[in-house]
Each structure stands twice: as structure tokens, then as C-alpha cells.
Design a protein around this motif. Structure first.
Motif, PDB file in Angstrom:
ATOM      1  N   THR A  88     -57.181  17.820  97.977  1.00 30.50           N
ATOM      2  CA  THR A  88     -58.051  18.181  97.448  1.00 30.50           C
ATOM      3  C   THR A  88     -57.087  18.503  95.854  1.00 30.50           C
ATOM      4  O   THR A  88     -56.120  18.806  95.745  1.00 30.50           O
ATOM      5  N   LYS A  91     -58.659  23.069  91.653  1.00 35.68           N
ATOM      6  CA  LYS A  91     -59.156  24.603  92.524  1.00 35.68           C
ATOM      7  C   LYS A  91     -60.279  24.549  91.436  1.00 35.68           C
ATOM      8  O   LYS A  91     -59.834  24.998  90.293  1.00 35.68           O
ATOM      9  N   ASP A 227     -72.623  24.053  93.609  1.00 35.02           N
ATOM     10  CA  ASP A 227     -71.138  23.219  94.125  1.00 35.02           C
ATOM     11  C   ASP A 227     -71.135  22.077  92.812  1.00 35.02           C
ATOM     12  O   ASP A 227     -71.830  21.833  92.396  1.00 35.02           O
ATOM     13  N   THR A 249     -62.805  22.483  95.157  1.00 36.02           N
ATOM     14  CA  THR A 249     -63.257  23.578  96.235  1.00 36.02           C
ATOM     15  C   THR A 249     -62.833  24.680  95.591  1.00 36.02           C
ATOM     16  O   THR A 249     -61.835  25.632  95.082  1.00 36.02           O
TER      17      THR A 249
END
Length: 308
Positions: A88, A91, A227, A249
Motif C-alpha cells: 500500500t 492511505k 473504491d 486503502t
């Protein structure tokens, strides 16, 4: 005439064959190990990618699926888009969402705060990046593609499109889900080594479909979290070169609550009374029309007789 070998020559020949066979085995194992290392390194350093000439992430979705459902969407994203598991890089720090307006026409407002790892700014500063927002809409609401196109032409969005059920006239019990994909400009040009927080705000116009009859007189539709992805490509590269698509995410401490839109609907207990009143109104209207027609016919006939 056959060639005869001495004992020493046979030993040399056998040793040569053994050495050659051993070399082939070692070379094959070495090549296989090199291939595994290459695949591992490729998966480790490569990012999720799609062709740069693809205008939308969901561009080929409608070609592969007849209707949009959450299961079809997840299958499409896992098999076609997010084909590798990547670390990832981004964030989601904060997400605020609310519905603006009243009645059957409202705007879904969303505010995002996204953090970028400091050591990645230098890598992405030479790329053109866009924030991709994918809103999965419930069957009770829809987005007008012509309205989104108008907002795109005005420069509100970088790009926008609707996939799935785009029939604007169907009631909710006859329609399927749809999804809205919106692109916004995302500039990653800060100095490397500094913490960067990107902030975005967007409003998507939505419209309620005709709801089925409910006991309470209201129908509720729920919106989940969108999303989010970052879509980047290098400056000046050919259209056929792959681009990076990185998922954004949320952190574990971020709570994402669903938004509920309460839409007025017909009350089931009133359906018989409404049907009777509607039938009687239609019958009376037809009766008055017939009487008026019969009364007007003699008047027209008398007028013609006087003229003659």
C-alpha cells in the motif's frame, strides 16, 4: 565396417556423455531458478497496470458482463485490474460523505484526505496522475450520463462515465445496479522526503427511481464507501505503454458508515383505495366525454339545417 573402441576410449566416451548430461541438468535448473527470480522480482517491483489507451478502469466491464452487480464488480477488479497484490503506497486518512438537497434529486458529496509516503513523491513527480473514484450505486438511484458529460465539459471533472444499467426511465424494481467512474487531477509534485496529504472534494448528482410499494411509505437505499485508485502514466510515453493503477486503502482506525437515502414510496394499505378512485375517475371522465359528444352532435346538425 564398424568402428571398434578400446577400453580407454569407451571410458572416455562414457565420461563425456555423463558430463554432458550433468551439464544439461545444471543448466536447466539454473534457467528455472533464474525464471523464478525474474517472476518474483517482477511481481515485487511492478504495479497493477492497464493500457494507457484505456479511458476508464471499467471500460471493458460492460463488454464482459450483461449487468452490474457487486459480485461481478469484485470479480472484474480481481481478475482484470488488480491482478497482483502490491504494498500500500497511499492511505485514506479521512472520508466525509453526505447527501445534499431534498426530494428525488440530490447530490452525493464526498471529501477525501489521502496520505502519500514521502519517498514516493520523487517517483511519481514525473508522472501524470488522476484520482479515480468508483461509486457503486444501489438499484434505487441512478446518475444521468448526460448530466455528468455536461459537468465534465465544464471542467468540474477530469472525466466521468456511467456503467451498468443506464436506462433512466425504469422503476427500481425493474432496474439493475449501476456504477459511476469519476476522474480528478492529482498533482504529485512536492519535494521528496516530505509528508504529503492530498485533499479532494466531489459532488455527484443522483436521482431516485420510482420505488415499489412499502408498508411505511418510504424506501431506503444505502451507499457504501467508494473504491479509490490512483492512475498514473509517464510524461511523453506512447499510448500503448502500461500505466500504474494503485489502490487507496483506508487505515484501520477509519470508520466508514453507510449513507442512507429515504425515498418516498406508495403505501401498500392504500393501493386498493387508490385503484378504486382511479378507476372511478377514469369512468366518470369517459362518461362526461361521451355525453358532451352526444350533446354537441344535434347542435351541429341544427346549425347546418339553418344555413341550408
Amino acid at each position: 565396417m564398424g568402428v571398434k573402441f578400446g577400453t580407454s576410449q569407451r571410458h572416455i566416451l562414457i565420461a563425456t556423455l555423463i558430463l554432458h548430461f550433468s551439464f544439461c541438468i545444471i543448466s536447466s535448473a539454473s534457467n528455472q531458478e533464474t525464471l523464478h527470480e525474474y517472476n518474483d522480482n517482477t511481481q515485487k517491483h511492478s504495479m497493477n497496470s492497464l493500457p494507457c489507451f484505456a479511458r476508464y478502469v471499467l471500460e471493458s466491464f460492460s463488454k464482459e458482463y450483461e449487468s452490474f452487480t457487486d459480485s461481478n464488480f469484485l470479480e472484474y477488479m480481481e481478475q482484470k485490474i488488480l491482478v497482483r497484490s502490491e504494498p500500500t503506497f497511499f492511505k485514506l486518512l479521512n472520508l466525509e460523505r453526505r447527501l445534499i438537497g431534498e426530494g428525488s434529486h440530490r447530490r452525493l458529496s464526498s471529501s477525501f484526505k489521502i496520505s502519500v509516503q514521502p519517498d514516493l513523491i520523487g517517483d511519481f513527480s514525473s508522472q501524470i496522475c488522476e484520482l479515480v473514484i468508483i461509486e457503486r450505486l444501489p438499484s434505487g438511484v441512478f446518475a444521468d450520463p448526460f448530466e455528468l458529460q455536461h459537468l465534465r465539459d465544464r471542467g468540474v471533472f477530469k472525466d466521468a462515465s456511467v456503467f451498468g444499467d443506464t436506462n433512466l426511465e425504469l422503476p427500481s424494481f425493474l432496474s439493475n445496479q449501476s456504477v459511476v467512474e469519476v476522474h480528478l487531477d492529482a498533482a504529485l509534485n512536492n519535494s521528496a522526503g516530505q509528508e504529503t496529504v492530498l485533499e479532494f472534494k466531489i459532488e455527484i448528482p443522483l436521482h431516485a427511481r420510482y420505488s415499489p410499494l412499502e408498508d411505511s411509505g418510504y424506501s431506503k437505499v444505502r451507499f457504501g464507501a467508494p473504491d479509490l485508485f490512483l492512475y498514473c502514466k509517464l510524461h511523453g510515453k506512447s499510448p500503448a505503454q502500461s500505466c500504474s493503477l494503485l489502490p487507496i486503502t483506508s487505515s484501520g482506525s477509519l470508520e466508514l458508515d453507510d449513507i442512507v437515502w429515504t425515498i418516498p414510496a406508495g403505501i401498500k394499505a392504500h393501493s386498493r383505495m387508490v385503484s378504486v378512485v382511479t378507476f372511478m375517475s377514469a369512468l366518470l371522465s369517459a362518461t362526461f366525454i361521451i355525453i358532451a359528444s352526444l350533446q354537441s352532435s344535434p347542435m351541429k346538425h341544427n346549425g347546418r339545417s339553418k344555413q341550408s
